[in-house]
Design an enzyme around this catalytic site. Structure first.
Site, PDB file in Angstrom:
ATOM      1  N   PHE A   1     -17.244 -82.312 -31.148  1.00  0.00           N
ATOM      2  CA  PHE A   1     -17.074 -83.195 -30.107  1.00  0.00           C
ATOM      3  C   PHE A   1     -18.057 -82.795 -29.084  1.00  0.00           C
ATOM      4  O   PHE A   1     -18.271 -81.739 -29.079  1.00  0.00           O
ATOM      5  CB  PHE A   1     -15.768 -83.169 -29.401  1.00  0.00           C
ATOM      6  CG  PHE A   1     -14.637 -84.176 -30.039  1.00  0.00           C
ATOM      7  CD1 PHE A   1     -14.978 -84.586 -31.265  1.00  0.00           C
ATOM      8  CD2 PHE A   1     -13.428 -84.209 -29.366  1.00  0.00           C
ATOM      9  CE1 PHE A   1     -13.813 -85.381 -32.083  1.00  0.00           C
ATOM     10  CE2 PHE A   1     -12.560 -85.177 -30.146  1.00  0.00           C
ATOM     11  CZ  PHE A   1     -12.523 -85.661 -31.436  1.00  0.00           C
TER      12      PHE A   1
ATOM     13  N   LYS B   1     -10.202 -77.928 -45.532  1.00  0.00           N
ATOM     14  CA  LYS B   1      -9.451 -78.672 -44.625  1.00  0.00           C
ATOM     15  C   LYS B   1      -8.389 -79.708 -45.209  1.00  0.00           C
ATOM     16  O   LYS B   1      -7.455 -79.683 -44.651  1.00  0.00           O
ATOM     17  CB  LYS B   1     -10.138 -79.504 -43.685  1.00  0.00           C
ATOM     18  CG  LYS B   1     -11.082 -78.628 -42.686  1.00  0.00           C
ATOM     19  CD  LYS B   1     -11.581 -79.687 -41.290  1.00  0.00           C
ATOM     20  CE  LYS B   1     -12.522 -78.798 -40.491  1.00  0.00           C
ATOM     21  NZ  LYS B   1     -13.732 -78.269 -40.941  1.00  0.00           N
TER      22      LYS B   1
ATOM     23  N   CYS C   1     -15.312 -78.336 -32.334  1.00  0.00           N
ATOM     24  CA  CYS C   1     -15.031 -77.784 -33.551  1.00  0.00           C
ATOM     25  C   CYS C   1     -16.230 -76.870 -34.335  1.00  0.00           C
ATOM     26  O   CYS C   1     -16.259 -76.780 -35.548  1.00  0.00           O
ATOM     27  CB  CYS C   1     -14.758 -78.909 -34.463  1.00  0.00           C
ATOM     28  SG  CYS C   1     -13.327 -79.604 -33.579  1.00  0.00           S
TER      29      CYS C   1
ATOM     30  N   GLU D   1     -21.338 -86.597 -43.178  1.00  0.00           N
ATOM     31  CA  GLU D   1     -21.755 -85.556 -43.860  1.00  0.00           C
ATOM     32  C   GLU D   1     -22.421 -85.524 -45.077  1.00  0.00           C
ATOM     33  O   GLU D   1     -23.491 -85.040 -45.701  1.00  0.00           O
ATOM     34  CB  GLU D   1     -20.585 -84.460 -43.856  1.00  0.00           C
ATOM     35  CG  GLU D   1     -20.753 -83.142 -44.285  1.00  0.00           C
ATOM     36  CD  GLU D   1     -19.699 -82.224 -44.022  1.00  0.00           C
ATOM     37  OE1 GLU D   1     -18.589 -82.646 -43.769  1.00  0.00           O
ATOM     38  OE2 GLU D   1     -20.101 -80.953 -44.313  1.00  0.00           O
TER      39      GLU D   1
ATOM     40  N   HIS E   1     -17.559 -79.607 -43.541  1.00  0.00           N
ATOM     41  CA  HIS E   1     -16.535 -79.592 -42.281  1.00  0.00           C
ATOM     42  C   HIS E   1     -15.707 -80.747 -42.985  1.00  0.00           C
ATOM     43  O   HIS E   1     -14.756 -80.396 -42.455  1.00  0.00           O
ATOM     44  CB  HIS E   1     -17.544 -80.362 -41.178  1.00  0.00           C
ATOM     45  CG  HIS E   1     -17.073 -80.493 -40.007  1.00  0.00           C
ATOM     46  ND1 HIS E   1     -16.518 -79.258 -39.230  1.00  0.00           N
ATOM     47  CD2 HIS E   1     -16.686 -81.617 -39.090  1.00  0.00           C
ATOM     48  CE1 HIS E   1     -15.896 -79.541 -38.319  1.00  0.00           C
ATOM     49  NE2 HIS E   1     -16.040 -80.882 -37.956  1.00  0.00           N
TER      50      HIS E   1
ATOM     51  N   HIS F   1      -7.422 -78.924 -39.600  1.00  0.00           N
ATOM     52  CA  HIS F   1      -8.754 -78.795 -38.957  1.00  0.00           C
ATOM     53  C   HIS F   1      -8.186 -77.807 -38.026  1.00  0.00           C
ATOM     54  O   HIS F   1      -7.524 -78.094 -37.005  1.00  0.00           O
ATOM     55  CB  HIS F   1      -9.222 -79.824 -38.332  1.00  0.00           C
ATOM     56  CG  HIS F   1     -10.557 -79.975 -37.811  1.00  0.00           C
ATOM     57  ND1 HIS F   1     -11.204 -78.786 -37.870  1.00  0.00           N
ATOM     58  CD2 HIS F   1     -11.461 -80.974 -37.288  1.00  0.00           C
ATOM     59  CE1 HIS F   1     -12.403 -79.082 -37.092  1.00  0.00           C
ATOM     60  NE2 HIS F   1     -12.667 -80.132 -36.845  1.00  0.00           N
TER      61      HIS F   1
END
Lengths: 80, 417
Positions: B405, B341, B169, B320, B309, B346
Site C-alpha cells: 500500500f 501466501k 507489505c 503481477e 507477491h 499475507h
C-alpha cells in the site's frame, strides 16, 4: 501494615516485574533489588492504582521505593 | 578506522530465523510448506464474529517466554517478540561470534509495516475508559515500528547501523535490500535484516475488513487464499517474522560460514497511482523487476524460480502476472512462479523476508513450494504457478516480488553460492 495489602502488593509486583515471589520482601527496593527501570516503575504504580482503586499522584510516587513503602502508602491512602 | 576491512561488495546470507503460521523455526515451517499445508483457520486471537472476515493465518506455537524474560514476555507487543525470536534463531544459525570490534560493525534493519497495533489498541481503550493517567509508559516504545530493530540490537549488543524501513507489505523485502546496500557500500560488515508483523487484533482486522482487501470465504478457511485462481476473492491476513544474518562475503568466507545464498539484485519503484490499489498497468512492478535484473547483471533466462507477491486479490495477481510477462518476455512461460501466501496467508511487513527465505530454502533443497488451492485457471493469469504440489527443480537464481500500500514495488534477486 496490613497483611492483605502486602499480599496483593507482592502479587502485583511478581506479575509486573516478572520476579520470584520470595524476592519480593518488604525491604526490597523496586529499582535496586527487583530490576525495575523508570518505565517499569510507572507501569507498576499504575497496576497498584488498578488493584487498589486509588490514585497515586506523580509527586507522591517518590515515596514508594520499597515493597514496604508501597504497603504503607496504600494503607494510608485507603484509610484516608 | 584505518584497519577496517575493505568491503568485498558482495553480500551473503549466513543465518536465518523464522516465526511463521506453519511453525516457529525453519525446521518446522519448511516441510509443512513443501507439503502444501494451509495455516488458515478461524481467528482465535480475538472474537472475530462481528467482522466480515473471520479467518487468518495465525502463529499457533509461539511462546514469548521462550525468547524474552518473563516481565517483557508478558507485556511486549507481539510484533517485537516475533522479531526477537527470529533474530535469535538467525544468530544461532550463523554461528557468528560477536566480539567488541565486530559489534560496532554489526547493524540491525528489521522493518514492520504497522508496528505495535495490538498494544496501541489496548492503551487507547485504557485512555478512553480511565483518562490519560492510565496510558502505559510502554505505549510509545511498543507501538513504534522501529522497536523491533531497537530491541534486537539491545538483546544482541549490536551497535552498527540501527534502523528500519516501513513500506507496508514490501517492508521485509526493502529491509533486506537496504541492509544489502549498507553492507555493500561498507557501512557495516553484518546486518540482522528482515521483517515482522502482528496485525491480527481488533484495529488491524477492522481496518483491513473496511478496506475490502480480504477474502470473506469464512466457511472454508483452508481454501480461502487462492492466488492466481479465477475464484480468488482477497487475501488472508497472516503474522510472523523472518530475519537473516547478512554478511560481507569475504568476512563470511574467512570465518568458514555456511552460506545460504547471495543477494545480487534489488529493484524498487513507486506506482504514484493510488493509496491501496496497484497500478492496473503494473508498470511499477515491471520496472522493479527490470531494475533488479539490471543491478544483478542478469537476464530473465537466468531466473529459475519466482516467489510471487501473489496475494490472492484480483488486481495484484493479474497485475503481477502482467509485470512478469512484460519483463521476462517468452521466458515468463518457462519460469515456475508460486505464491506461498496460499499456505501462510499475507504476513504484510514480514512477507518479503519470509518469501526471500523460501527462495533460499528452495535453491538449497532443489524443491519449489506450490501455490495451493489452484483449481480454476484464470485467462488473465496464465503462467506456471506450480499448482498444488511442490516440484523438484535445481535453481541457481531466484526472484522474490513484494508490493505495498502506497505504491511500493520491490524485487529481490538471490543466488546460490
Amino acid at each position: 501494615m496490613s497483611a492483605d495489602t502486602l499480599e496483593k502488593v507482592r502479587k502485583v509486583t511478581v506479575e509486573e516485574l516478572g520476579v520470584k515471589e520470595e524476592e519480593v520482601v518488604e525491604s526490597a527496593s523496586f529499582t535496586e533489588d527487583l530490576g525495575a527501570d523508570s518505565l517499569d516503575v510507572v507501569e507498576l504504580v499504575m497496576a497498584f492504582e488498578d488493584e487498589f482503586g486509588i490514585d497515586i499522584p506523580d509527586d507522591e510516587v517518590g515515596e514508594i521505593k520499597t515493597v514496604g513503602d508501597a504497603v504503607t502508602y496504600i494503607d494510608k491512602k485507603k484509610s484516608a | 578506522m584505518s584497519d577496517r576491512p575493505v568491503p568485498s561488495g558482495r553480500v551473503v546470507i549466513t543465518g536465518v530465523g523464522a516465526v511463521t503460521p506453519l511453525g516457529t523455526g525453519v525446521a518446522k515451517f519448511w516441510p509443512r510448506l513443501l507439503a502444501g499445508e494451509s495455516a488458515v483457520e478461524r481467528i482465535t486471537l480475538l472474537d472475530p464474529s462481528e467482522y466480515t472476515t473471520q479467518i487468518a493465518a495465525e502463529v499457533k506455537d509461539f511462546v514469548a517466554e521462550d525468547w524474552l524474560d518473563k516481565k517483557e514476555a508478558r507485556r511486549i507487543d507481539r510484533f517485537i517478540a516475533f522479531a526477537v525470536a527470529a533474530a535469535a534463531m538467525a544468530m544461532q544459525d550463523s554461528e557468528i561470534k560477536v566480539d567488541d570490534d565486530l559489534r560496532n560493525e554489526f547493524g540491525v534493519m528489521i522493518g514492520s509495516g504497522i508496528g505495535g497495533l495490538t498494544y496501541l489498541g489496548e492503551q487507547h481503550r485504557r485512555q478512553i475508559e480511565g483518562g490519560p493517567s492510565k496510558v502505559s509508559p510502554f505505549l510509545v516504545p511498543y507501538m513504534i515500528p522501529d522497536m523491533a530493530s531497537g530491541y534486537v540490537s539491545i538483546l544482541n549488543g549490536l551497535k552498527g547501523p540501527n534502523t528500519c524501513v516501513v513500506t507496508a507489505c514490501s517492508t521485509g523485502a526493502n529491509a533486506i535490500g537496504d541492509a544489502y546496500h549498507i553492507i555493500k557500500r561498507g557501512d557495516a560488515i553484518c546486518m540482522l535484516a528482515g521483517g515482522t508483523e502482528a496485525p491480527i487484533n481488533e484495529l488491524g482486522l477492522g481496518g483491513f475488513c473496511a478496506a475490502r482487501a480480504m477474502t470473506t470465504r469464512n466457511d472454508d478457511p483452508a481454501h480461502a487464499s487462492r492466488p492466481f485462481d479465477k475464484d480468488r476473492d482477497g487475501f488472508v491476513i497472516g503474522e510472523g517474522s523472518a530475519v537473516f544474518v547478512l554478511e560481507d562475503y569475504d568476512h563470511a568466507i574467512a570465518r568458514g560460514a555456511k552460506i545460504y545464498g547471495e543477494v545480487i539484485g534489488y529493484g524498487m519503484t513507486g506506482d504514484a497511482y493510488h493509496i491501496t490499489q496497484p497500478d492496473p498497468n503494473a508498470d511499477g512492478a515491471y520496472r522493479a523487476v527490470k531494475m533488479a535484473l539490471r543491478t544483478a547483471g542478469k537476464s530473465p533466462e537466468d531466473i529459475g524460480y519466482v516467489n510471487a507477491h501473489g496475494t490472492s486479490t484480483y488486481y495484484n495477481d493479474k497485475g503481477e502476472t502482467m509485470a512478469i510477462k512484460r519483463a521476462f518476455g517468452d521466458h515468463a512461460y518457462n519460469v515456475p512462479v508460486s505464491s506461498t501466501k496460499s499456505m501462510i496467508g499475507h504476513t504484510l511487513g514480514a512477507a518479503g523476508a519470509i518469501e526471500a527465505l523460501i527462495c533460499l530454502l528452495a535453491m538449497r533443497d532443489s524443491k519449489l513450494p506450490p501455490t495451493i488451492n489452484y483449481e480454476t485457471p484464470d485467462p488473465e493469469c496464465d503462467l506456471d504457478y506450480i499448482p498444488n504440489v511442490a516440484r523438484d527443480k535445481e535453481v541457481n537464481i531466484s526472484m522474490s516480488n513484494s508490493y505495498g500500500f502506497g505504491g511500493h514495488n520491490v524485487s529481490l534477486i538471490l543466488k546460490k553460492v
